[in-house]
Structures are given as structure tokens and as C-alpha cells.
Scaffold this motif. Structure first.
Motif, short mmCIF file in Angstrom:
data_model
loop_
_atom_site.label_atom_id
_atom_site.label_comp_id
_atom_site.label_asym_id
_atom_site.label_seq_id
_atom_site.Cartn_x
_atom_site.Cartn_y
_atom_site.Cartn_z
N TRP A 65 0.86 -1.22 -0.02
CA TRP A 65 -0.09 0.08 0.06
C TRP A 65 0.56 1.20 0.00
CZ3 TRP A 65 -5.67 -0.33 2.51
CH2 TRP A 65 -6.10 1.15 2.42
N VAL A 66 1.74 1.36 0.80
CA VAL A 66 2.64 2.62 1.11
C VAL A 66 3.59 2.57 -0.25
CG1 VAL A 66 2.44 2.61 3.57
CG2 VAL A 66 4.38 1.47 2.54
N SER A 67 3.91 1.58 -0.90
CA SER A 67 4.74 1.64 -2.01
C SER A 67 3.98 1.96 -3.25
CB SER A 67 5.37 0.21 -2.37
OG SER A 67 5.97 -0.15 -1.34
N GLY A 68 2.56 2.27 -3.07
CA GLY A 68 1.86 2.94 -4.22
C GLY A 68 1.28 1.97 -5.31
N LEU A 69 1.26 0.62 -4.75
CA LEU A 69 0.50 -0.40 -5.61
C LEU A 69 -0.75 -0.29 -5.59
CD1 LEU A 69 2.88 -3.54 -4.89
CD2 LEU A 69 3.52 -1.48 -6.28
N SER A 70 -1.48 -0.82 -6.82
CA SER A 70 -2.88 -0.93 -6.88
C SER A 70 -3.48 -1.96 -5.92
CB SER A 70 -3.19 -1.19 -8.45
OG SER A 70 -2.70 -2.37 -8.69
N TRP A 71 -4.73 -2.12 -5.92
CA TRP A 71 -5.39 -3.21 -5.06
C TRP A 71 -5.17 -4.38 -5.74
CZ3 TRP A 71 -6.53 -3.38 -0.38
CH2 TRP A 71 -7.13 -2.31 0.22
N ALA A 72 -4.98 -4.68 -7.10
CA ALA A 72 -4.82 -6.07 -7.51
C ALA A 72 -3.51 -6.44 -7.36
CB ALA A 72 -5.10 -5.96 -9.20
#
Length: 500
Positions: free
Chosen positions: A300-307
């Protein structure tokens, strides 16, 4: 995805996490049984050893740390011996713990498991669940702020012992209005989690809290929707063991991830986003949920999408269930597994070896180290590795880099590059970790991981084993394993194909 994770978690200013919740000591009495008591029809166990491990919120914290985050932990403990053990284990693991608030009227939660061999005979819980007062909440939050100001993410670990309350979440939301808050819930009443951005029940917990028997996808969706209504604005992630995970996003027109990427808009016809499990082998499911939550948080904090977050969390959980006990998954393992598209990679970077040592110590595990070029694998290698693994709980194999092999063996070596040699060794069930060293000897790797047992083949004596003196110096063992006759990589290479 891999580069975003590596970039965010490997740089100097790694993300900051607050972990708040029910801390507990997992204590193990281990021994053997060979008779029944004459006093009652119960076994008599001869106690061999006692081991203490981090449990509850402490296990979540050590998982975040292993994945490259900085962690501050807060929870309530009593003025007792288990609290002192917890502080010692946390310090050894590298978790900041000024937020452990001592309450003289409380007891530190202890889960005592009595094991005869691999068989658990009984579990005894010592606990006194009750909500903390306002003064106690002040102590928790003040300790966190001293240890790690301005967190990027907050994880609440609720084991129904009293620390996670609606007041705590309200205060966190006022204090950190833009910081994501995730809750691993145990309560039946989810209204107390209002203000959170994510709740992560397992399937059984979701069914109980929603009052819906989950039998199929339709009933699972109905349960998730009911929980979503109780925690407005929060995503509901239901972990489903071997069936993976299912996510229900909140019903707003759009959601944005920590990296600013727009999520697909939700509609009135809401659907679950399903992510399959990735376990190649299952040895022990203990702590898999904590590992998945930690991996999702760092994603999440690395900016990844939900998928992408779900994929990373599933891969991490798949690695975890291939290990024994509540032990963490390391960032290098996760990145290697993501790169290979499977959960079997076990490569660990040099800079993480000290963390592996701390984790093994905190979990009462004996770390075994052996090393070699392992250029052309043969039955002698397998015999050495299996023998080494039986000497402890974790086997770390050091292999020479390609440049190191060339210096030692000549310009025509290695036959197989280091990445392939590491992948092949990772395929052995007896190998837990592989690390690559560029020096001519493994001395620096040994000093970094400080193994309890150092193992080499029978072509060495203790006097010629690099690192033997150091291992003996800190109280470790040095073992020499007999060779398998007429088996070595060099001999196999020198022979013609017709002689092999």
C-alpha cells in the motif's frame, strides 16, 4: 511492481509503521512423553526446554520489519515477568517498543503451549481482557510518537484483549487524518472499527460478524457487504486460506491508492475481487495472516494498485506457510518470489542476514550455515544439506558469486550462473535460505548471520574451516559431515559424458 517495492523499501528512508494492539507472549514447554500419570489418566511430560516467541501484535511488527519497514509497537502489558521477556524479544528483533505501556492492574497475555514432540497436549491462556483507560491510550500514543513520529501506515491487531477500541480509532483518525488505518479484527461488532480504511477478517470471522453462513460466492459477497455497511468507507478483505483472498471495495464512485492511481469505480452491482493463493507447499499456517497483512501494508505505502497488493500479500503468505512456526518473510524472499512468479525462492541479501539472526533468536530457532560453490549439483550436495538441516531449525546456504567461483576454480567456471545455482538450491525442501557472497570465503556472511551451527563436508577439518573459530567463540557448534565417495562437481566436469 517489483521495482516500486524495491525502491520504496530498500532506500534509507524506508516507510514508517505503527502497530497497535494486543501484544502477547507465545510460550512453549517442549519435551517427551513415555508414561501415563498414576494420579489421573493424563500423560507425564519430561520437560526438555522452554521457548518464548513474539505473539499477537508483536508478530505483525516483526513481519513489517523483515519486509523493510521501520516499526514502532504499542500495547498494554502487566508488571510481570512475561512483559520483561516481551521487551527483550522485541529489542532483539529491532522493534521500537516505547509504546508498551505497563498497567499494574493488568496481566501480560501469555499463550502457553505444551508440546510432546510435534503433538500439542494442551494450551493454557493467561489473560485479563479489559479496555484501556484514557490515560493508558495517552501512554500508548505518546510512546509511538517518541519512537517513530509521523507514520505512513497504522496497523491495529485486535485479539479481543481490550486494546483496540472505537476511542483508539477515533483518536488516531484525529491525530493522523490522512494516514491509512488497517484492522485485523476479532470483535463481533464491527461498528467499533469505524474510521478504518481496511478490515481483514478471515472467512470464519466474517461469517460470525455478519451473521451470515458463508457457503458460496454469493453468501461471501453478502457477508462482505454487511461488514462494509458497519465500517463505512473501508475496504473489506476476507482471507480464505487455500482459496486465497476476496476484496470488496467501498461503494464510493472511485478510490485512490497511496500512490495516487485511480481504482476502478464501484457500482451498485458490487463484485468481489478474488486473488488465488500461491502456496507451493504447506508446512505450518501459524502467522500466515500476519504475514499477509504486513505484505499488504508495505505494498500500500509503495503505491501499488489493489490487484497488485493482493498479489503481493498472497505470494508472501505462500512463502510463510512453507516455513515452520510464526517466523517472518524477508523482503529479499518476497522480491525473488515475485520475480520468479512463484513462492519458492529463498534468496536473502547480505544486509538482511543480521535481521535473520535476530528473528531466529527471537523465535528460539537454531540457525545452521553451510557454504560452497554448488556449481554442478550431485548426491553429495544433497546429503550434506539434509544432514545440515537436521542439526537445527533453519538452514542458510552461502554460495560463491560467479566472480568468486572464477577466482577459485578458473576462467571456465562456473558452469551455472549464481542465479540458477540459487534457484536450484531453493528447490530443496531442506534449504530455508540462500545467500550469495562475492568474497573468496564466507567469513563476512558468517559474521553477519552468526549461526548456531557451522557445517562443512568431510574434505575439511575444523582447523581449515573458515569461520570455525568465530562460531566456537560465540558458543556455536562446528560439524564435519562425511563425503559421499567419488562425488564432486570438479570431478564430474572433468569426466567425459560417457564416464558420468
Amino acid at each position: 511492481m517489483i521495482e516500486r517495492l524495491r525502491g520504496r523499501l530498500s532506500r534509507g528512508d524506508s516507510p514508517r509503521f505503527w502497530v497497535i494492539g494486543d501484544v502477547m507472549l507465545d510460550r512453549y514447554y517442549m519435551g517427551s512423553v513415555d508414561r501415563v500419570s498414576p494420579e489421573a489418566p493424563v500423560p507425564v511430560m519430561l520437560l526438555d526446554r522452554i521457548e518464548d516467541k513474539l505473539g499477537g501484535a508483536g508478530n505483525v511488527a516483526q513481519n513489517i520489519l523483515a519486509l523493510g519497514g521501520r516499526v514502532a509497537l504499542a500495547g498494554r502489558v502487566g508488571a510481570d515477568e512475561p512483559a520483561e521477556r516481551l521487551r527483550a524479544l522485541l529489542a532483539r528483533a529491532g522493534v521500537l517498543a516505547s509504546g508498551l505501556a505497563e498497567d499494574p492492574s493488568a496481566v501480560t497475555t501469555v499463550k502457553l503451549r505444551v508440546l510432546a514432540g510435534a503433538q500439542q497436549l494442551v494450551r493454557i491462556d493467561h489473560e485479563r481482557p479489559e479496555p484501556p483507560g484514557s490515560g493508558m491510550l495517552d501512554a500508548l500514543l505518546d510512546g509511538l510518537a517518541r519512537d517513530l513520529p509521523q507514520p505512513d501506515f497504522v496497523l491495529l491487531s485486535d485479539y479481543a484483549k481490550g486494546v483496540v477500541t472505537s476511542e483508539l480509532i477515533e483518536r488516531l483518525r484525529r491525530l493522523l487524518p490522512a494516514v491509512p488505518i488497517a484492522v485485523d479484527p476479532k470483535a463481533r461488532d464491527y461498528s467499533k472499527y469505524r474510521g478504518a480504511d481496511l478490515v481483514t477478517p478471515n472467512e470464519h470471522e466474517a461469517a460470525l460478524a455478519a451473521g451470515i453462513s458463508v457457503r458460496d460466492d454469493a453468501s461471501l459477497l453478502a457477508a462482505a457487504e454487511r461488514l462494509s455497511a458497519l465500517v463505512p468507507g473501508a475496504a473489506v478483505l476476507i482471507t480464505r486460506g487455500p482459496r486465497g483472498m476476496s476484496l470488496l471495495l467501498p461503494p464510493e464512485a472511485a478510490r485512490r491508492s497511496a500512490g495516487g492511481a485511480a481504482e476502478p469505480p464501484a457500482t451498485s452491482d458490487r463484485r468481489l475481487l478474488d486473488a488465488p493463493a500461491h502456496a507451493r507447499r504447506v508446512f505450518d499456517v501459524t502467522g500466515a495472516g500476519d504475514t499477509a497483512l504486513a505484505a499488504l501494508a508495505v505494498s500500500w505505502v509503495s503505491g501499488l494498485s489493489w490487484a497488485e497488493r493482493l498479489h503481493v500479500a498472497n505470494i508472501a503468505a505462500g512463502i510463510k506457510v512453507g516455513k515452520i512456526g510464526a517466523v517472518p518473510v524477508f523482503l529479499s524472499e518476497l522480491l525473488a518470489a515475485l520475480a520468479q512468479g512463484a513462492c519458492g525462492a529463498k534468496l536473502i541479501e547480505r544486509r538482511l542476514l543480521e535481521g535473520l539472526r535476530r528473528s531466529a533468536t527471537a523465535n528460539g530457532q537454531r540457525l545452521v550455515f553451510t557454504n560452497g560453490c554448488f556449481d554442478v549439483l550431485h548426491v553429495g550436495h544433497l546429503t550434506l544439506l539434509e544432514h545440515a538441516r537436521r542439526m537445527g531449525d533453519l538452514l542458510l546456504v552461502g554460495i560463491n558469486s560467479d566472480a568468486s567461483v572464477r577466482r577459485l576454480k578458473g576462467a571456465s567456471r562456473p558452469v551455472h550462473p549464481a542465479a540458477e545455482r540459487a534457484a536450484l538450491l531453493s528447490g530443496f525442501s531442506c534449504v530455508d535460505f540462500v545467500t550469495i557472497f562475492d568474497e573468496d570465503t564466507p567469513r563476512e556472511a558468517i559474521l553477519a548471520c552468526r549461526p548456531d551451527v557451522l557445517v562443512k563436508g568431510g574434505d575439511y577439518s575444523e582447523a581449515t574451516i573458515v569461520g570455525a573459530r568465530e562460531v566456537r567463540g560465540w558458543g556455536g557448534q562446528v560439524e564435519v559431515v562425511p563425503l559421499v565417495a567419488d562425488r564432486s562437481s570438479t570431478r564430474l566436469i572433468e569426466r567425459g559424458p560417457e564416464e558420468r
